[in-house]
Design an enzyme around this catalytic site. Structure first.
Site, mmCIF file in Angstrom:
data_model
loop_
_atom_site.group_PDB
_atom_site.id
_atom_site.type_symbol
_atom_site.label_atom_id
_atom_site.label_comp_id
_atom_site.label_asym_id
_atom_site.label_seq_id
_atom_site.Cartn_x
_atom_site.Cartn_y
_atom_site.Cartn_z
ATOM 1 N N SER A 1 1.909 -41.559 51.761
ATOM 2 C CA SER A 1 2.038 -41.824 53.193
ATOM 3 C C SER A 1 0.942 -42.785 53.660
ATOM 4 O O SER A 1 0.834 -43.890 53.128
ATOM 5 C CB SER A 1 2.021 -40.501 53.975
ATOM 6 O OG SER A 1 2.374 -40.704 55.320
ATOM 7 N N ASP B 1 13.643 -40.198 54.885
ATOM 8 C CA ASP B 1 12.353 -40.570 55.464
ATOM 9 C C ASP B 1 12.558 -41.698 56.474
ATOM 10 O O ASP B 1 13.133 -42.736 56.129
ATOM 11 C CB ASP B 1 11.422 -41.033 54.339
ATOM 12 C CG ASP B 1 10.018 -41.364 54.817
ATOM 13 O OD1 ASP B 1 9.764 -41.374 56.043
ATOM 14 O OD2 ASP B 1 9.159 -41.617 53.951
ATOM 15 N N HIS C 1 10.058 -37.030 54.344
ATOM 16 C CA HIS C 1 8.829 -37.772 54.067
ATOM 17 C C HIS C 1 7.830 -36.922 53.286
ATOM 18 O O HIS C 1 7.472 -35.822 53.701
ATOM 19 C CB HIS C 1 8.206 -38.231 55.395
ATOM 20 C CG HIS C 1 6.953 -39.025 55.232
ATOM 21 N ND1 HIS C 1 6.950 -40.326 54.771
ATOM 22 C CD2 HIS C 1 5.651 -38.698 55.456
ATOM 23 C CE1 HIS C 1 5.716 -40.768 54.734
ATOM 24 N NE2 HIS C 1 4.904 -39.810 55.129
#
Length: 323
Positions: free
Chosen positions: A167, A270, A300
């Site tokens: 991320s 995501d 995600h």
């Protein structure tokens, strides 16, 4: 304000359990369960040894090192392990190396990939806006180069270093790579082999189809990503800043010349998948070696809380570390 966005956004402060103080800092109301590093007991039975080491006392940064116990049985004069420098996620504003999902992910990665993992406790925004985390991400590489820490010196093959992040950590790994690619000689004997970008966090002022399709995603709604960028980018910047939108930069010549491999992974559940695919297209256009794995469904960074998914990711990454 955003054209097609008509639904009431999810309150990101409630979702992230944060309150903004009057001075712009954050009160983090909820911290994930924490896992302490195990004592450096080489006579134990755990499959991975963990150790915390101070990086920069002034910045209150440190690293958590994960060493597969099997390395203790190797002849270190001939057999050393690849190194993964890992930057955790959290939108630049939450989470730490000792947050249990982060710790467990790195622990299992070290075990499954037979690699030494150095997980970086970098400074968080908004108290320390970008590029503070990028500065810390590069500082750790210079620390690895020069440290006398026994685990690094005895068990790491410095010619096989990979920068990895999940991320926002994927964003940090990317920017760390851009920086050090311009001065690789300064890191000798440490040699970067590639970037492993796991569901990397990028964006732009123009909403992507996946962002609009998943506008109220329960894990990463658009209101949360907006808040994360607002709190982490330099004051006055928008999401077309080079820190968030890689398409506005043109600094890839060195990565291409160095022959680094880039790996980008994600899933179509995501909201960030379109920006991740755009990043891949940019790499391909620039002639950079890139491998991808985009799965169906999921959400995600699901691998942080789903060990089965994490193991599938590690199986995918394993051949790249063996090259």
């Amino acid at each position: 304000m955003y054209g097609e966005e008509t639904t009431k956004p999810i309150d990101p402060f409630k979702l992230l359990h944060i309150v903004e103080n009057d001075d712009g800092t954050l009160k983090r109301l909820y911290e994930f369960p924490q896992t302490a590093a195990a004592s450096d007991d080489h006579n134990g039975s755990t499959p991975v040894i963990t150790k915390d080491v101070i990086l920069n006392p002034e910045h209150k940064t440190h690293v958590r090192i994960f060493l597969p116990r099997q390395a203790l049985d190797n002849d270190t004069s001939t057999t050393k392990l690849p190194l993964i420098v890992y930057y955790h996620g959290g939108g630049f504003i939450i989470l730490h190396v000792d947050s249990t999902p982060i710790h467990d992910f790195c622990y299992n990665m070290a075990h499954q990939l037979s690699a030494v993992v150095v997980s970086v406790e970098y400074r968080l925004a908004p108290e320390h806006r970008l590029p503070a985390a990028y500065d810390d991400s590069v500082e750790v590489l210079h620390w690895i180069k020069a440290t006398h820490e026994k685990i690094i010196r005895d068990y790491v093959d410095c010619s096989k270093c990979y920068l990895m992040g999940t991320s926002s950590g994927g964003n940090i790994a990317y920017h760390a790579g851009l920086r050090v690619s311009k001065a690789v000689d300064d890191l000798e004997p440490l040699k970067i082999k590639g970037l492993l970008l796991h569901t990397p966090f990028f964006g732009a002022t123009q909403r992507s189809e996946s962002e609009l399709r998943l506008i109220d995603d329960p894990v990463l709604p658009i209101s949360s990503t907006d808040l994360m960028w607002k709190m982490s980018l330099p004051i006055g910047s928008d999401r077309d800043h080079e820190y968030s939108n890689p398409t506005v930069g043109d600094e890839f010549d060195q990565i291409k010349k160095l022959g680094w491999l880039t790996v980008v992974t994600g899933c179509d559940g995501d909201p960030l998948i379109d920006s991740q695919k755009k990043l891949v297209e940019m790499f391909q256009k620039e002639g950079i070696k890139v491998e991808t794995q985009f799965t169906e469904g999921d959400y995600h960074a699901a691998e942080l809380v789903n060990p089965t998914k994490a193991n599938e990711l590690f199986v995918y990454l394993s051949p790249f570390l063996e090259k």
